[in-house]
Design a protein around this motif. Structure first.
Motif, PDB file in Angstrom:
ATOM      1  N   SER A   1       0.827  -1.212   0.000  1.00 46.32           N
ATOM      2  CA  SER A   1       0.000   0.000   0.000  1.00 46.32           C
ATOM      3  C   SER A   1       0.862   1.263   0.000  1.00 46.32           C
ATOM      4  O   SER A   1       0.531   2.249  -0.670  1.00 46.32           O
TER       5      SER A   1
ATOM      6  N   ASN B   1       0.669   3.865  -3.133  1.00 48.95           N
ATOM      7  CA  ASN B   1       0.101   5.171  -2.826  1.00 48.95           C
ATOM      8  C   ASN B   1       1.143   6.282  -2.742  1.00 48.95           C
ATOM      9  O   ASN B   1       0.915   7.396  -3.218  1.00 48.95           O
ATOM     10  N   GLN B   2       2.304   5.985  -2.162  1.00 50.46           N
ATOM     11  CA  GLN B   2       3.301   7.025  -1.935  1.00 50.46           C
ATOM     12  C   GLN B   2       4.363   7.101  -3.031  1.00 50.46           C
ATOM     13  O   GLN B   2       4.820   8.194  -3.371  1.00 50.46           O
TER      14      GLN B   2
ATOM     15  N   LYS C   1       1.997   6.679  -6.586  1.00 48.94           N
ATOM     16  CA  LYS C   1       0.938   7.703  -6.533  1.00 48.94           C
ATOM     17  C   LYS C   1      -0.156   7.396  -7.564  1.00 48.94           C
ATOM     18  O   LYS C   1      -0.473   8.214  -8.441  1.00 48.94           O
TER      19      LYS C   1
ATOM     20  N   SER D   1      -6.837   7.970  -9.107  1.00 50.15           N
ATOM     21  CA  SER D   1      -8.177   7.455  -8.822  1.00 50.15           C
ATOM     22  C   SER D   1      -8.829   7.025 -10.124  1.00 50.15           C
ATOM     23  O   SER D   1      -8.543   7.556 -11.195  1.00 50.15           O
TER      24      SER D   1
ATOM     25  N   ASP E   1      -2.639   4.922   3.907  1.00 53.97           N
ATOM     26  CA  ASP E   1      -2.422   4.461   2.529  1.00 53.97           C
ATOM     27  C   ASP E   1      -3.466   3.453   2.062  1.00 53.97           C
ATOM     28  O   ASP E   1      -4.022   3.603   0.967  1.00 53.97           O
TER      29      ASP E   1
ATOM     30  N   GLN F   1      -6.842   5.209   1.481  1.00 58.90           N
ATOM     31  CA  GLN F   1      -6.831   6.048   0.280  1.00 58.90           C
ATOM     32  C   GLN F   1      -6.854   5.204  -0.995  1.00 58.90           C
ATOM     33  O   GLN F   1      -7.500   5.573  -1.977  1.00 58.90           O
ATOM     34  N   LEU F   2      -6.178   4.071  -0.957  1.00 58.26           N
ATOM     35  CA  LEU F   2      -6.178   3.192  -2.130  1.00 58.26           C
ATOM     36  C   LEU F   2      -7.556   2.604  -2.392  1.00 58.26           C
ATOM     37  O   LEU F   2      -7.946   2.407  -3.548  1.00 58.26           O
TER      38      LEU F   2
ATOM     39  N   LYS G   1      -9.309   5.212  -4.150  1.00 55.11           N
ATOM     40  CA  LYS G   1      -8.745   5.374  -5.492  1.00 55.11           C
ATOM     41  C   LYS G   1      -9.131   4.236  -6.432  1.00 55.11           C
ATOM     42  O   LYS G   1      -9.101   4.397  -7.655  1.00 55.11           O
TER      43      LYS G   1
END
Length: 711
Positions: A585, A589-590, A593, A596, A622, A625-626, A629
């Motif tokens: 994750s 995510n980081q 990036k 979405s 993370d 947010q994923l 997204k």
């Protein structure tokens, strides 16, 4: 030596506790309320900074203990305080008994003291023919029931008011109502006489300030004040680990202690005692005051490089408050004298390995205790270290030895897994699951549907899945872990598709093996070290930016736990290896990036946060947010960061407890209204999916990577 309780007998006690509906409800209500209370108490404060400060204060005090004791003694004696040093628990009891005899004290009033519980002081004094009365309500209740406290700061949390009313009916000879205020009134009436007529009062102490020879006591009932001021003799029994240089340090700890213990900003009473107070009935007009400092192995612990941090404990009991096992079975089953995670460790040092051997296995290694510890103690690590030490002293069980032998040889390990994939066919019926467990497994392990080993492991699929990337954004090596390699290769396949679409160049070292965490959990440090060295060597030639793993447990162990195992063998290589470890994750995510996307289904998705992800790695946002997204909607749940009950070998050793923790988790997911449950650990997938299937729940469980494999 006392008779040793067998693991089978210990499990029977756990099963009885699981069947106690009131206990379960009381533990559950407290665990949920505690989170909110603690959060509110620390609101607006730098909690992590405060805990670091407390840990540093305690660590320095442990190092300077001898000098602090000498300074306290000198200053105390100048104030007319008699100071005694007890090397053992028996010495402490003997000293206090002699004080009682010399002062002609027959009736003793006692304020709550875990140190006195540690030494079994009450029993010693009662055997001398002395009358001893606990004056704190909870302690008095458990004393009358002839049992120990089930929590360090809430001794009678395991009892209902109806049980207490029945007890008080027996004590008073009159029928007592079960209303709380009435029960308190009965206790106050019964105990008032004990306070007034006591010859000697015994307290503990939360702090012993060397600079002024002051002891500090934090309470909510104020009985310590009565016990230390009404009788003509006051004795304080204090562990030498409570010594601090000055009042500033004591007040700093006191900022954290009540908040961490019960979610209070401060306790009702904080009492500071510096020397004997006035006493009109005493010959010299002063109360006789004694302080008995207890060693009982503390000096030895202080000199142990690994275990010295035990003495940083401030006795808040928070490690029990957040423990998923304590929540299920209570303190009498998750402790001997001291309960919770700290009790699992200190039992070995204070009361012997015969009382500790079963306790140290009853841990899911979820890390919740470490995350909340006011003393900054790495409790899960020390629990496993005690387990390993006991096995080194007594001999390793056959199953542990076999596991160690298998894990040390990657080829043997993988050959056995491939052989098992063929041997399992009679119990799979052509499905991806074991439809019934072989007879070698006990019936109690049948609380979840277990997955079959995949016909083709991921390592045999990798070359076909790996796409050529001409201009990679980033280069990674994939660490699969055993379960995803051989049981859930579809998790890794889903990730490979995402990586290819995002221009990620992937390599997969074929010499990689188990991360080693299962060996650590079973007390096999040597095997864990050997597999760590194998993995370091397997990845040493990889020219990559990151080493990505889809297993949070593997990631946490490889990034943090592995370093200590190999520091004397491959220190620099281990550091270089661990620095590149990143969870799926975090990477998605980081680093990548990911953008979405619109979801075809836009489902409501709950997330089970693996313990080693949210606490071991500190990764929380993370995955959430994923989920958003991925075109779906993240749905928060009350128990998102609570352990699912898997815990590797824990679920095999304590299946009944594991099942109850699992059921609680599934109830929470169902109550959230989520359409799907997602997690980031194959062990959690196994536990949650298998449990949902066994309990016939309409809960689908996926790995987070599988969300990005969908159209």
């Amino acid at each position: 030596m006392e008779n040793q309780e067998s693991l089978k007998s210990y499990k029977s006690r756990l099963d009885a506790a699981l069947g106690n509906e009131f206990l379960r409800r009381a533990m559950d209500n407290f665990a949920v309320a505690y989170r909110t209370s603690r959060e509110n108490a620390f609101s607006g404060m730098d909690v992590d900074g405060l805990i670091r400060e407390v840990a540093e204060i305690k660590a320095r005090a442990v190092q300077d203990n001898e000098a602090l004791l000498e300074k306290f003694t000198k200053n105390a004696e100048a104030k007319g305080i008699h100071v005694h040093l007890a090397d053992t628990a028996e010495d402490a009891n003997r000293i206090i008994g002699e004080i009682a005899l010399k002062t002609g004290s027959r009736r003793i009033a006692k304020s709550k003291s875990m140190t006195a519980e540690e030494t079994h002081l009450n029993k010693w004094l009662e055997n001398m023919g002395l009358e001893v009365t606990e004056t704190d309500l909870g302690e008095w209740i458990v004393q009358l029931r002839k049992e120990g406290p089930s929590h360090m700061v809430m001794p009678a949390i395991h009892l209902s008011r109806y049980q207490v009313s029945d007890l008080f009916t027996d004590v008073t000879g009159e029928k007592q109502d079960a209303k709380i205020e009435d029960l308190v009134r009965v206790a106050r009436k019964e105990l008032r006489e004990k306070f007034v007529n006591a010859d000697l009062g015994i307290t503990g102490a939360n702090y012993a300030v060397a600079e002024t020879a002051t002891i500090g006591i934090t309470t909510n009932e104020g009985n310590a004040r009565l016990v230390s001021t009404l009788p003509r003799v006051h004795v304080a029994l204090v562990g030498i680990d409570k010594l601090l240089p000055g009042l500033k340090e004591a007040l700093t700890i006191n900022r954290v202690l009540p908040k961490n213990a019960t979610g209070q900003a401060i306790t009702s009473y904080v009492t500071w005692i510096t020397g004997p107070s006035e006493c009109r009935i005493a010959d010299n007009g002063k109360r006789e005051m004694h302080i008995v400092f207890l060693d009982n192995g503390r000096k030895k612990i202080a000199n142990d490089p690994m275990f010295s941090q035990i003495l940083q404990c401030v006795r808040c009991g928070a490690c029990a408050n957040v423990c998923p096992v304590y929540r299920m079975v209570g303190g009498h089953q998750l402790g001997h004298i001291y309960i919770g995670a700290i009790g699992l460790i200190t039992t070995y040092f204070f009361h012997g390995r015969e009382h500790a051997r079963n306790l140290v296995q009853n841990c899911t290694n979820c890390g919740a205790c470490k995350a909340v510890c006011a003393g900054g103690i790495n409790l899960p690590k020390l629990i496993k270290a005690v387990h390993a030490r006991i096995q080194d002293e007594e001999g390793h069980p056959l199953k542990s030895l076999l596991l160690a032998k298998v894990l040390k040889s990657r080829k043997l390990f993988h050959t056995l897994l491939r052989t098992a994939s063929l041997a399992q066919k009679p119990v799979t019926g052509g499905t991806p699951y074991l439809r019934h467990l072989p007879m070698i497994f006990a019936k109690e392990h049948n609380f979840r549907v277990l997955p079959a080993i995949a016909e083709t492991p991921f390592r045999k699929r990798f070359e076909k899945l790996n796409k050529t990337v001409e201009k990679p954004r980033v280069k990674i090596a994939l660490f699969s872990g055993c379960v995803q390699d051989f049981v859930y290769p579809e998790h890794l396949e889903a990730a490979m598709k995402s990586f290819a679409s995002l221009d990620v160049k992937v390599s997969f070292p074929m010499d990689q093996t188990c991360c080693g965490l299962p060996a650590v959990s079973m007390g096999e440090k040597s095997a864990a070290r050997d597999v760590a060295l194998q993995n370091i060597e397997a990845f040493a030639g990889e020219d990559v930016d990151y080493i990505v793993t889809l297993c949070a447990s593997c990631a946490s162990h490889l990034k943090h736990g592995m370093i200590d195992l190999v520091k004397n063998y491959a220190d620099e290589k281990a550091e270089a290896f661990s620095e590149k470890i990143i969870s799926y994750s975090q990477f998605m995510n980081q680093v990548l990036k990911v953008d979405s996307r619109d979801g075809a289904q836009n489902r409501k998705i709950a997330f089970h946060s693996p313990c080693h992800l949210c606490r071991g790695l500190g990764v929380k946002e993370d995955p959430r947010q994923l989920i958003d997204k991925s075109g779906n909607t993240y749905v928060p749940t009350r128990e998102e960061e609570t352990c699912c009950g898997f815990g590797g070998s824990f679920s095999a050793n304590f299946p009944a407890v594991s099942n109850e923790i699992l059921t609680q988790k599934l109830d929470d997911v169902e109550g959230s209204g989520a359409d799907l449950l997602v997690t980031e650990c194959p062990g959690c997938v196994m536990q949650l999916r298998g449990g949902a299937m066994k309990q016939n729940r309409d809960i689908e469980v996926l790995h987070l990577a599988e969300l990005f494999d969908e159209p």
